[in-house]
Design a protein around this motif. Structure first.
Motif, short mmCIF file in Angstrom:
data_model
loop_
_atom_site.label_atom_id
_atom_site.label_comp_id
_atom_site.label_asym_id
_atom_site.label_seq_id
_atom_site.Cartn_x
_atom_site.Cartn_y
_atom_site.Cartn_z
N ASP A 195 0.82 -1.22 0.00
CA ASP A 195 0.00 0.00 0.00
C ASP A 195 0.85 1.27 0.00
OD1 ASP A 195 1.00 -0.11 2.54
OD2 ASP A 195 -0.93 0.13 3.57
N LYS A 196 2.18 1.12 -0.04
CA LYS A 196 3.12 2.25 -0.12
C LYS A 196 3.05 3.15 1.12
CE LYS A 196 2.08 3.67 -4.42
NZ LYS A 196 2.27 4.34 -5.73
N LYS A 197 2.78 2.55 2.26
CA LYS A 197 2.76 3.27 3.54
C LYS A 197 3.70 2.57 4.52
CE LYS A 197 -2.04 4.90 3.16
NZ LYS A 197 -3.38 4.86 3.77
N ASP A 212 3.19 8.19 4.47
CA ASP A 212 2.32 7.81 3.35
C ASP A 212 2.92 8.28 2.03
OD1 ASP A 212 0.30 7.23 1.62
OD2 ASP A 212 -1.29 8.17 2.79
N TYR A 213 3.24 7.31 1.16
CA TYR A 213 3.77 7.63 -0.18
C TYR A 213 2.83 7.14 -1.28
CZ TYR A 213 7.84 7.81 2.87
OH TYR A 213 8.69 8.09 3.91
N SER A 214 1.56 6.91 -0.92
CA SER A 214 0.61 6.34 -1.88
C SER A 214 0.34 7.28 -3.05
CB SER A 214 -0.70 5.98 -1.17
OG SER A 214 -1.26 7.13 -0.54
N ARG A 215 0.56 8.58 -2.86
CA ARG A 215 0.34 9.53 -3.94
C ARG A 215 1.62 9.85 -4.72
NH1 ARG A 215 -3.93 14.00 -1.42
NH2 ARG A 215 -5.54 12.47 -0.79
N ASP A 216 2.71 9.20 -4.34
CA ASP A 216 3.98 9.39 -5.05
C ASP A 216 4.06 8.36 -6.17
OD1 ASP A 216 6.58 9.63 -5.93
OD2 ASP A 216 7.51 9.52 -3.96
N SER A 217 3.94 8.82 -7.41
CA SER A 217 3.89 7.91 -8.55
C SER A 217 5.22 7.19 -8.78
CB SER A 217 3.50 8.66 -9.82
OG SER A 217 4.44 9.70 -10.08
N GLU A 219 7.08 5.97 -6.38
CA GLU A 219 7.27 4.95 -5.34
C GLU A 219 6.53 3.69 -5.71
OE1 GLU A 219 9.10 3.37 -3.22
OE2 GLU A 219 9.20 5.09 -1.86
#
Length: 509
Positions: A195-197, A212-217, A219
């Motif tokens: 989930d990139k967190k 939280d890196y979920s909005r970093d494309s 990552e």
């Protein structure tokens, strides 16, 4: 990948199921091939999913998907014959593996069980079972507690010994995704996955922090994590990137350092931290192994020693002429201030906020004792090879190298080491296991003798002139002292035993 406990060997298992052995400088010195559980299915019938060195660094445990754990004896020298000394057959594939303590291997299975293999009796047993595939294992700094991460997001904690912490066991956290990246740091548990967190949990599973890196494309999913040996830093691997979290004792929180980005590194599949904390190795999907130096700062001391601060509470002291190293570490996680080398460049002294660290470089005996700051006004004497004598504000404190408890403490105003004598187990006596004695001046004409094991007074010697030198014999039962008139006087401290009662006698002059 795995580093040995003595930091002298580094092992890498390739996709071809061959274990390559390197020295600490990265030079390949040896290799051996792993074996299938059943030779008739061929060498390509399995994948190695876990590997760990034994605490004595002479064996390697290998966990395989063909339902077996092998233990290879690799010996103490490069080139020693590799022999399978233990094998543990399982009912499903081994998915991850740890070797936290002597004779005790912990591994997870695809069926959800976490099991223990005892290399001494060659038997394995189930520690606990779940219904979900075990994706990761992690141990705490002491190796007496383990965490298991499962495909359904469950994180389970188990203690062999909770060391008086009183922390609970069993299901601890329900993470939002499978925690493939799982690390047990000194002050919290760090978990991450697809989930990139990155989530830091407290000792009872409460969420402390979330990155939280979920909005970093740029990552991708987090694949693996490793905590530093001191537990104050965590590295998390993903795609082309290593993220580093450092624990801030002052803030009581994790701080993210600048990520290490390496184009075309691709997915990081494994991480291994050298046991002295000075290096971390990252294995990649394409078969590469990258080695990184880890330190907060590095300095040269007296042009003789290199000080490498690998964490707030851990310093590696290296003798530049001999190459020998000592790892000075606060076991309580306190931040180490400046490290000094005293006593003819043999003894280490360092302060933290609540403790004092001492060490003998030659014998590698290290101590950490409770110590309240006194503004650096202590006077250290290293005349005795077994004990450090510390004078501070009219008090003499004794610390035995290798012990984390203060040996003894007495009040005296006489800080000359010629007026203090300490004897620590210097001659074996029949029926006496521990013999530790101290002689010191109460006043300028009176000598007191103390038994440091029982913490009681053995006797006193009064004299008619000022005393300027004294010395106990090896057993601490005889005393020689000299006065200002250059007269040498002997004294015998005899002890007789009557029906369990101790009667102390003093025969002076």
């Amino acid at each position: 990948m795995a580093w040995s406990a003595n930091s002298g060997r580094f092992a890498v298992c390739t996709a071809e199921r061959v274990v390559l052995l390197y020295d600490e400088h990265g030079e390949r010195r040896d290799k051996f091939s792993t074996k299938p559980a059943d030779a008739k299915y061929g060498r390509k019938s399995y994948v190695v999913k876990g590997m760990a060195f034994s605490p004595d660094s002479t064996k390697i445990a290998i966990g395989q998907t063909d339902n077996i754990v092998y233990v290879y004896r690799i010996g103490e020298e490069w080139g020693d014959k590799k022999v399978i000394c233990n094998k543990f057959i399982q009912m499903s594939a081994v998915t991850c593996l740890l070797w936290p303590a002597e004779n005790t291997i912990v591994f997870g299975l695809a069926e959800g069980k976490v099991r223990l293999a005892n290399t001494k009796n060659n038997k394995s047993s189930t520690i606990y079972g779940t219904d979900s595939y075990v994706v990761s294992l992690a141990s705490n700094v002491s190796g007496k507690g383990i965490l298991s991460g499962h495909a359904d997001g469950t994180i389970v904690r188990f203690f062999f010994d909770d060391e008086g912490s009183g922390e609970s066991q069993g299901k601890l956290v329900m993470h939002p995704c499978p925690p493939y990246a799982l690390a047990w740091a000194l002050n919290s548990i760090v978990a991450a996955g697809c989930d990139k967190k990155i989530v830091a949990y407290g000792k009872e599973g409460n969420v402390i922090q979330t990155f939280d890196y979920s909005r970093d494309s740029s990552e991708k999913e987090f694949t693996t994590a490793a905590a530093s040996p001191g537990g104050q830093a965590v590295v998390i691997g993903s795609y082309d990137r290593l993220r580093v979290l450092n624990w801030s004792p002052r803030r009581g929180a994790w701080e993210e350092a600048k990520p290490k980005e390496i184009p075309h590194l691709y997915t990081i599949t494994s991480l291994a931290w050298k046991r002295d904390g000075s290096r971390i190795c990252a294995g990649t999907l394409c078969g590469g192994v990258e080695q990184f130096d880890c330190c907060l700062r590095r300095s040269i001391y007296k042009n003789k020693f290199e000080m490498t601060y690998v964490g707030p509470s851990q310093v590696i002291v290296k003798n530049l002429s001999t190459g020998t190293r000592v790892v000075l570490k606060s076991h309580y996680g306190y931040e180490i201030d400046e490290v000094k080398i005293l006593g003819k460049d043999r003894y280490l002294v360092a302060h933290t906020s609540d403790t004092l660290l001492l060490g003998d470089i030659n014998s590698n005996k290290l101590s950490e004792v409770a110590w309240q700051g006194s503004g650096g006004n202590e006077k250290f004497f290293f005349d005795n090879e077994n004990v450090c004598m510390i004078f501070n504000a009219g008090e003499l404190t004794l610390v035995e190298y290798g012990s984390n408890d203060i040996l003894g403490s007495v009040r005296t105003e006489f800080v000359n080491p010629h007026l203090v004598s300490v004897r620590i187990n210097e001659r074996q006596q029949r029926g006496v296991e521990e013999n530790k004695r101290l002689a010191y001046l109460i006043d300028i004409k009176t000598i007191a003798t103390v038994d440091l094991v029982g913490n009681y007074s053995v006797g006193t010697v009064s004299h008619d002139s000022k005393i300027d030198w004294l010395e106990l014999n090896e057993t601490g039962h005889k005393l020689l002292f000299r006065d200002k008139k250059m007269r040498v006087r002997p004294a015998v401290l005899a002890i007789r035993f009557y029906l369990g009662w101790t009667v102390e006698h003093r025969i002076a002059e």
